[in-house]
Design a protein around this motif. Structure first.
Motif, PDB file in Angstrom:
ATOM      1  N   LEU A 120       1.125  11.619 -19.595  1.00 46.44           N
ATOM      2  CA  LEU A 120       2.525  12.028 -19.510  1.00 46.44           C
ATOM      3  C   LEU A 120       2.978  12.857 -20.713  1.00 46.44           C
ATOM      4  O   LEU A 120       4.091  13.379 -20.736  1.00 46.44           O
ATOM      5  N   GLN A 121       2.146  12.951 -21.733  1.00 41.79           N
ATOM      6  CA  GLN A 121       2.413  13.759 -22.924  1.00 41.79           C
ATOM      7  C   GLN A 121       3.795  13.460 -23.540  1.00 41.79           C
ATOM      8  O   GLN A 121       4.637  14.359 -23.686  1.00 41.79           O
ATOM      9  N   PRO A 122       4.024  12.221 -23.928  1.00 40.95           N
ATOM     10  CA  PRO A 122       5.326  11.868 -24.517  1.00 40.95           C
ATOM     11  C   PRO A 122       5.470  12.415 -25.935  1.00 40.95           C
ATOM     12  O   PRO A 122       4.479  12.677 -26.620  1.00 40.95           O
ATOM     13  N   ASP A 123       6.713  12.583 -26.361  1.00 40.93           N
ATOM     14  CA  ASP A 123       6.951  12.957 -27.760  1.00 40.93           C
ATOM     15  C   ASP A 123       7.437  11.752 -28.565  1.00 40.93           C
ATOM     16  O   ASP A 123       7.738  11.876 -29.750  1.00 40.93           O
ATOM     17  N   LEU A 124       7.507  10.563 -27.910  1.00 35.58           N
ATOM     18  CA  LEU A 124       7.813   9.314 -28.606  1.00 35.58           C
ATOM     19  C   LEU A 124       7.476   8.149 -27.688  1.00 35.58           C
ATOM     20  O   LEU A 124       7.809   8.169 -26.499  1.00 35.58           O
ATOM     21  N   VAL A 125       6.811   7.128 -28.255  1.00 37.28           N
ATOM     22  CA  VAL A 125       6.525   5.890 -27.518  1.00 37.28           C
ATOM     23  C   VAL A 125       7.146   4.733 -28.296  1.00 37.28           C
ATOM     24  O   VAL A 125       6.915   4.585 -29.499  1.00 37.28           O
ATOM     25  N   ILE A 126       7.939   3.925 -27.591  1.00 34.69           N
ATOM     26  CA  ILE A 126       8.619   2.783 -28.198  1.00 34.69           C
ATOM     27  C   ILE A 126       8.095   1.504 -27.568  1.00 34.69           C
ATOM     28  O   ILE A 126       8.006   1.397 -26.343  1.00 34.69           O
ATOM     29  N   SER A 127       7.759   0.519 -28.405  1.00 34.97           N
ATOM     30  CA  SER A 127       7.201  -0.728 -27.892  1.00 34.97           C
ATOM     31  C   SER A 127       7.692  -1.906 -28.719  1.00 34.97           C
ATOM     32  O   SER A 127       8.246  -1.743 -29.815  1.00 34.97           O
ATOM     33  N   SER A 128       7.485  -3.104 -28.189  1.00 37.00           N
ATOM     34  CA  SER A 128       7.685  -4.313 -28.982  1.00 37.00           C
ATOM     35  C   SER A 128       6.437  -4.563 -29.810  1.00 37.00           C
ATOM     36  O   SER A 128       5.407  -3.906 -29.630  1.00 37.00           O
ATOM     37  N   ASP A 129       6.524  -5.530 -30.707  1.00 38.24           N
ATOM     38  CA  ASP A 129       5.415  -5.836 -31.607  1.00 38.24           C
ATOM     39  C   ASP A 129       4.452  -6.803 -30.917  1.00 38.24           C
ATOM     40  O   ASP A 129       4.517  -8.017 -31.108  1.00 38.24           O
ATOM     41  N   VAL A 130       3.558  -6.245 -30.093  1.00 36.96           N
ATOM     42  CA  VAL A 130       2.576  -7.056 -29.366  1.00 36.96           C
ATOM     43  C   VAL A 130       1.183  -6.482 -29.585  1.00 36.96           C
ATOM     44  O   VAL A 130       1.021  -5.282 -29.831  1.00 36.96           O
ATOM     45  N   ALA A 131       0.185  -7.348 -29.466  1.00 36.42           N
ATOM     46  CA  ALA A 131      -1.203  -6.941 -29.720  1.00 36.42           C
ATOM     47  C   ALA A 131      -1.646  -5.843 -28.759  1.00 36.42           C
ATOM     48  O   ALA A 131      -2.391  -4.936 -29.139  1.00 36.42           O
ATOM     49  N   LYS A 141      -2.449   8.058 -32.175  1.00 36.23           N
ATOM     50  CA  LYS A 141      -2.650   8.855 -33.380  1.00 36.23           C
ATOM     51  C   LYS A 141      -3.594  10.019 -33.125  1.00 36.23           C
ATOM     52  O   LYS A 141      -3.358  11.141 -33.598  1.00 36.23           O
ATOM     53  N   GLN A 142      -4.657   9.772 -32.376  1.00 36.66           N
ATOM     54  CA  GLN A 142      -5.616  10.838 -32.054  1.00 36.66           C
ATOM     55  C   GLN A 142      -4.953  11.978 -31.290  1.00 36.66           C
ATOM     56  O   GLN A 142      -5.347  13.145 -31.409  1.00 36.66           O
ATOM     57  N   ASN A 143      -3.944  11.646 -30.512  1.00 35.23           N
ATOM     58  CA  ASN A 143      -3.258  12.645 -29.691  1.00 35.23           C
ATOM     59  C   ASN A 143      -1.932  13.109 -30.315  1.00 35.23           C
ATOM     60  O   ASN A 143      -1.140  13.776 -29.646  1.00 35.23           O
ATOM     61  N   ASN A 144      -1.730  12.732 -31.601  1.00 34.90           N
ATOM     62  CA  ASN A 144      -0.544  13.169 -32.348  1.00 34.90           C
ATOM     63  C   ASN A 144       0.766  12.806 -31.641  1.00 34.90           C
ATOM     64  O   ASN A 144       1.705  13.607 -31.583  1.00 34.90           O
ATOM     65  N   ILE A 145       0.806  11.593 -31.111  1.00 41.10           N
ATOM     66  CA  ILE A 145       2.001  11.113 -30.413  1.00 41.10           C
ATOM     67  C   ILE A 145       2.752  10.149 -31.332  1.00 41.10           C
ATOM     68  O   ILE A 145       2.221   9.101 -31.700  1.00 41.10           O
ATOM     69  N   PRO A 146       3.964  10.469 -31.718  1.00 37.91           N
ATOM     70  CA  PRO A 146       4.761   9.558 -32.563  1.00 37.91           C
ATOM     71  C   PRO A 146       5.048   8.246 -31.816  1.00 37.91           C
ATOM     72  O   PRO A 146       5.225   8.239 -30.594  1.00 37.91           O
ATOM     73  N   TYR A 147       5.135   7.165 -32.565  1.00 41.00           N
ATOM     74  CA  TYR A 147       5.367   5.858 -31.957  1.00 41.00           C
ATOM     75  C   TYR A 147       6.125   4.959 -32.922  1.00 41.00           C
ATOM     76  O   TYR A 147       6.175   5.203 -34.130  1.00 41.00           O
ATOM     77  N   ILE A 148       6.699   3.919 -32.371  1.00 39.72           N
ATOM     78  CA  ILE A 148       7.286   2.861 -33.179  1.00 39.72           C
ATOM     79  C   ILE A 148       7.223   1.571 -32.387  1.00 39.72           C
ATOM     80  O   ILE A 148       7.406   1.570 -31.166  1.00 39.72           O
ATOM     81  N   PHE A 149       6.892   0.473 -33.062  1.00 41.54           N
ATOM     82  CA  PHE A 149       6.970  -0.848 -32.421  1.00 41.54           C
ATOM     83  C   PHE A 149       7.937  -1.704 -33.231  1.00 41.54           C
ATOM     84  O   PHE A 149       8.013  -1.608 -34.449  1.00 41.54           O
ATOM     85  N   LEU A 150       8.715  -2.528 -32.510  1.00 44.22           N
ATOM     86  CA  LEU A 150       9.856  -3.215 -33.110  1.00 44.22           C
ATOM     87  C   LEU A 150       9.817  -4.705 -32.815  1.00 44.22           C
ATOM     88  O   LEU A 150       9.364  -5.127 -31.745  1.00 44.22           O
ATOM     89  N   ARG A 151      10.331  -5.475 -33.744  1.00 44.71           N
ATOM     90  CA  ARG A 151      10.479  -6.913 -33.548  1.00 44.71           C
ATOM     91  C   ARG A 151      11.908  -7.167 -33.078  1.00 44.71           C
ATOM     92  O   ARG A 151      12.861  -6.908 -33.795  1.00 44.71           O
ATOM     93  N   TYR A 152      12.033  -7.690 -31.871  1.00 42.19           N
ATOM     94  CA  TYR A 152      13.348  -7.868 -31.255  1.00 42.19           C
ATOM     95  C   TYR A 152      13.505  -9.330 -30.868  1.00 42.19           C
ATOM     96  O   TYR A 152      13.018  -9.767 -29.830  1.00 42.19           O
ATOM     97  N   VAL A 153      14.185 -10.106 -31.730  1.00 42.78           N
ATOM     98  CA  VAL A 153      14.319 -11.536 -31.507  1.00 42.78           C
ATOM     99  C   VAL A 153      15.778 -11.971 -31.449  1.00 42.78           C
ATOM    100  O   VAL A 153      16.206 -12.624 -30.498  1.00 42.78           O
ATOM    101  N   ASN A 154      16.550 -11.625 -32.481  1.00 43.20           N
ATOM    102  CA  ASN A 154      17.895 -12.172 -32.577  1.00 43.20           C
ATOM    103  C   ASN A 154      18.964 -11.077 -32.656  1.00 43.20           C
ATOM    104  O   ASN A 154      18.677  -9.887 -32.532  1.00 43.20           O
ATOM    105  N   HIS A 155      20.199 -11.506 -32.872  1.00 46.90           N
ATOM    106  CA  HIS A 155      21.348 -10.604 -32.871  1.00 46.90           C
ATOM    107  C   HIS A 155      21.240  -9.536 -33.949  1.00 46.90           C
ATOM    108  O   HIS A 155      21.612  -8.370 -33.719  1.00 46.90           O
TER     109      HIS A 155
END
Length: 346
Positions: A120-131, A141-155
């Motif tokens: 899909l050739q994304p310019d950003l991938v967002i995920s939770s902090d999972v294995a 990284k090999q495909n130069n795709i920016p990403y971020i993973f986040l910890r989403y627990v509380n308020h």
């Protein structure tokens, strides 16, 4: 003698000035560290944001991405709430924002399909902090795709993530408006709770397969602290990567909570049966103050299991009424709400 006294006073004054400056520096540093810790943004330019990741690393992501993939429905809700668009998401039909219900799916949140993502050739991938997501990071990284993973627990995670997303999408006013609406109502609720003496509370988390106890940094644990309640499980047990811990019935009996709250994952009756097998079948359970006084409550999933969202003030008010029977709040505040959507799920 007067000369000696004068020298002594000068030295004392000098020492006090030094201590004062040092204290101010320490306070400033403390405030800076607190502010840094409370934000996910390390650096921001006109075109990009450098974000702090849960593992201590950083990731540089572009502003105003056009082809974003979001791999957790809860994060997808926040992404859309902050004005973002998406070209793909994780599997699942529950509580998916209508704007993105028909976009392609690229695997589950804990097992994304790397091939579909790359195609899909994304310019950003967002995920939770999972294995499962960490496993595909080398491919991104090999495909130069920016990403971020986040910890989403509380308020607090909700506020920090919404702040980040609004900066990425250039919609900071949306975040500020949401923050102000929630803060007004939250402040009223917490202020009303201060006139009560906070009880000792245990939060039990039960699935059909296990029973554990929630730590102070869990979603419900944070809410309890906001309304002046003491979690019987000390903050000493807090672990950065965990919000629950195994706790023996013997230890629970020793700490004897005034109130027991039950969070369930799965069918409630099946979870109650699991709790009966683990704890309730033991006579010591019946002897607990909370059980003897009938202060055992099953929490509704929409407020205490699913991810915190813009309905957080309503959930906090629900908890305050549960904990403090004499809790009251003005009717014009009680009915205030940000949206009708309360069932955000993973």
């Amino acid at each position: 003698m007067l000369k000696n006294l004068s020298n002594f006073l000068k030295q004392t004054l000098l020492l006090l000035i030094i201590l004062s400056v040092t204290a101010c520096d320490n306070i400033s540093q403390s405030v800076k560290e607190t502010n840094d810790h409370s934000s996910l943004v390390v650096e921001e330019t006109a075109d990009s944001i450098t974000c702090m990741l849960p593992d201590g690393g950083i990731s540089v992501i572009p502003k105003h991405p056009k082809r974003t993939i979001v791999l957790l429905t809860s994060l997808l809700n926040l992404w859309v709430e902050s004005g973002g668009t998406a070209i793909a998401r994780c599997t699942g039909d529950i509580n998916v924002p209508p704007e993105v219900i028909n976009i392609p799916e690229v695997g589950s949140f804990n097992n994304p399909n790397a091939e579909k993502v790359i195609t899909l050739q994304p310019d950003l991938v967002i995920s939770s902090d999972v294995a499962g997501f960490r496993d595909i990071i080398p491919i991104l990284k090999q495909n130069n795709i920016p990403y971020i993973f986040l910890r989403y627990v509380n308020h607090y995670d909700y506020l920090h993530i919404l702040d980040l997303f609004s900066r990425i999408n250039g919609t900071e006013k949306i975040y500020q408006a949401a923050y102000e609406r929630m803060s007004e109502r939250i402040n009223i609720i917490t202020e009303r709770c201060r006139k009560f003496k906070g009880p000792k509370v245990l939060v039990v988390f039960t699935s059909t397969n296990s029973v554990s106890c929630e730590l102070p940094n869990s979603q419900t644990g944070v809410m309890l602290s906001m309304i002046g309640v003491k979690n019987i499980i000390s903050k000493d047990y807090n672990l950065a990567s965990q919000t629950r811990v195994d706790f023996s019935l013997e230890k629970i009996v020793q700490l004897d909570p005034d109130i027991i709250l039950l969070n369930t994952m799965g069918e409630v009756d099946a979870c109650r049966e699991r709790l009966r097998m683990e704890f309730e079948s033991n006579e010591a359970w019946s002897a607990l103050t909370a059980i003897r006084e009938g202060r055992f409550h099953v929490l509704p999933k929409k407020y205490f299991l699913y991810k915190p969202n813009d309905e957080f003030p309503r959930a906090l008010e629900y908890l305050a009424r549960l904990i403090y029977p004499d809790f009251d709040i003005p009717a014009d505040i009680s009915h205030m709400t940000v949206s009708a959507n309360t069932d955000r799920r993973e």
